[in-house]
Design a protein around this motif. Structure first.
Motif, PDB file in Angstrom:
ATOM      1  N   LYS A  30      65.208  95.902  48.066  1.00  0.00           N
ATOM      2  CA  LYS A  30      65.886  97.171  48.356  1.00  0.00           C
ATOM      3  C   LYS A  30      66.429  97.197  49.780  1.00  0.00           C
ATOM      4  O   LYS A  30      67.556  97.634  50.018  1.00  0.00           O
ATOM      5  N   ALA A  31      65.636  96.715  50.733  1.00  0.00           N
ATOM      6  CA  ALA A  31      66.081  96.684  52.130  1.00  0.00           C
ATOM      7  C   ALA A  31      67.277  95.760  52.305  1.00  0.00           C
ATOM      8  O   ALA A  31      68.219  96.080  53.035  1.00  0.00           O
ATOM      9  N   ASP A  32      67.265  94.619  51.638  1.00  0.00           N
ATOM     10  CA  ASP A  32      68.392  93.688  51.722  1.00  0.00           C
ATOM     11  C   ASP A  32      69.657  94.304  51.145  1.00  0.00           C
ATOM     12  O   ASP A  32      70.744  94.137  51.692  1.00  0.00           O
ATOM     13  N   ARG A  33      69.520  95.000  50.038  1.00  0.00           N
ATOM     14  CA  ARG A  33      70.695  95.654  49.440  1.00  0.00           C
ATOM     15  C   ARG A  33      71.259  96.715  50.355  1.00  0.00           C
ATOM     16  O   ARG A  33      72.478  96.812  50.527  1.00  0.00           O
ATOM     17  N   LEU A  34      70.392  97.522  50.963  1.00  0.00           N
ATOM     18  CA  LEU A  34      70.875  98.559  51.869  1.00  0.00           C
ATOM     19  C   LEU A  34      71.540  97.958  53.100  1.00  0.00           C
ATOM     20  O   LEU A  34      72.589  98.439  53.533  1.00  0.00           O
ATOM     21  N   SER A  35      70.967  96.912  53.655  1.00  0.00           N
ATOM     22  CA  SER A  35      71.569  96.303  54.844  1.00  0.00           C
ATOM     23  C   SER A  35      72.883  95.621  54.509  1.00  0.00           C
ATOM     24  O   SER A  35      73.804  95.622  55.312  1.00  0.00           O
ATOM     25  N   ARG A  36      72.986  95.048  53.314  1.00  0.00           N
ATOM     26  CA  ARG A  36      74.235  94.409  52.912  1.00  0.00           C
ATOM     27  C   ARG A  36      75.318  95.459  52.688  1.00  0.00           C
ATOM     28  O   ARG A  36      76.477  95.262  53.061  1.00  0.00           O
ATOM     29  N   ALA A  41      72.935  95.908  61.394  1.00  0.00           N
ATOM     30  CA  ALA A  41      71.614  95.316  61.588  1.00  0.00           C
ATOM     31  C   ALA A  41      70.572  96.393  61.847  1.00  0.00           C
ATOM     32  O   ALA A  41      69.401  96.197  61.607  1.00  0.00           O
ATOM     33  N   GLY A  42      70.993  97.533  62.324  1.00  0.00           N
ATOM     34  CA  GLY A  42      70.061  98.616  62.619  1.00  0.00           C
ATOM     35  C   GLY A  42      70.828  99.809  63.128  1.00  0.00           C
ATOM     36  O   GLY A  42      72.059  99.821  63.136  1.00  0.00           O
TER      37      GLY A  42
END
Length: 60
Positions: A30-36, A41-42
């Protein structure tokens, strides 16, 4: 001879460990999808955002 009673401790602990690992994997996905999707990066403050904008717009 008396029958050995089987302990439930090991299967319960194994289930807890696998459930925890599965939860960690799902959180990572889930975190990877949101960051993509956000491509950031933040969190970026206004000063950093302005600096990035200036660097991108400055001809070289």
């Amino acid at each position: 001879m008396a029958e050995k009673s089987k302990s439930l401790l090991l299967p319960v602990m194994a289930a807890a460990v696998f459930a925890g690992l599965g939860r960690m994997v799902l959180q990572k996905v889930k975190a990877d999808r949101l960051s993509r999707d956000s491509r950031l990066a933040g969190p970026v403050d206004e000063k950093t955002r302005q600096w990035i904008s200036d660097v991108v717009r400055t001809p070289r």
